[in-house]
Scaffold this motif. Structure first.
Motif: not given
Length: 278
Positions: A29-45
């Protein structure tokens, strides 16, 4: 799932409110949220949870109400994140979850309790004094670069670039190599050159960083602290203030006899709801 997006000098995070620790947060879930194309995009949660409600924060609940549950973009854990702590504090204040006492606010982390100081748009966090403890090397694009190992609650390798190597020209598209005997849990690698004098500081450095679990980022707070400690050591000083320029802006680090203050802007840029499908 509700979220807030924030950053400190371009080091960006997805903040998830979870006061009672009920969110089933997984690496996927963390990786999905941080994905810059398929998620919100971030360096971390940054999960915002009461210390008493998190197994790693319960022992610190007497000293801090809130625990910063920090995850790298790849879904791995990190012990500490200086910019993350500053953005975390901004979130607590702006949402009314916490009120500073005398402009100070404690936050529990995996590296212990850090204390924040608020001054308008600037937030400073007091962390442990960096421990400069060993020499090592990093390899990058055929180069072998000497470096200094530094513990800031998480591991760092600070590589001051020799003359003739351009900081901006370094290719950080792939992870630098390092000695796993020295850094068995991985390491954040900083590449550094000296800068011109800056008023009000003792030293000035420019840095780029490759963060374990997140690749190159625009800024790294604990990395700036590690770089400052090495810059002061190389200048023959035990304490002092260092301006550290990162691609995302400027951080100011003050190393004292027993702690380290990291100061800079921390802003929240968006709120919303997401429906991740990892």
């Amino acid at each position: 799932m509700e979220f807030t997006k924030g950053h400190g000098t371009g080091n960006d995070f997805v903040l998830l409110p979870d006061p009672d620790g009920q969110l089933d947060l997984t690496p996927e879930l963390v990786a999905a949220l941080c994905d810059r194309r398929r998620g919100i995009g971030a360096d971390g949660v940054l999960r915002v949870v009461r210390a008493a409600k998190h197994p790693e924060g319960a022992g610190l609940a007497g000293d801090a109400e809130w625990f910063m549950d920090y995850w790298n973009a790849d879904g791995s854990f990190a012990e500490m994140c200086g910019n993350g702590a500053r953005v975390f504090v901004r979130y607590l204040i702006d949402t009314g979850l916490a009120t500073p006492v005398g402009a100070a606010l404690p936050v529990a982390t995996r590296a212990g309790v850090v204390r924040a100081r608020i001054d308008g748009a600037t937030i400073a966090v007091e962390m442990r004094r960096p421990r400069v403890y060993d020499g090592s090397t990093a390899t990058l694009g055929g180069l072998t670069l000497p470096g200094t190992a530094v513990d800031v609650g998480n591991p760092h390798l600070v590589c001051v670039l020799p003359a003739g190597i351009d900081l901006d020209a370094l290719d950080l598209g792939a992870a630098p190599g390092f000695d796993r005997k020295v850094f068995p849990a991985g390491v954040n690698v900083e590449f550094v050159v000296a800068g011109d004098a800056v008023d009000g500081t003792d030293e000035h450095t420019l840095m780029r960083v490759y963060e374990r679990g997140s690749a190159e980022t625009l800024s790294c707070g604990t990395g700036a602290c590690a770089v400052a400690a090495v810059a002061l050591r190389d200048a023959g000083r035990n304490t002092g203030t260092v301006a550290v320029d990162v691609p995302g802006g400027r951080l100011t680090v003050t190393v004292t006899a027993d702690s380290c203050w990291l100061s800079g802007p921390a802003v929240l840029i968006a709120t919303g709801k997401t429906h991740p499908n990892p």
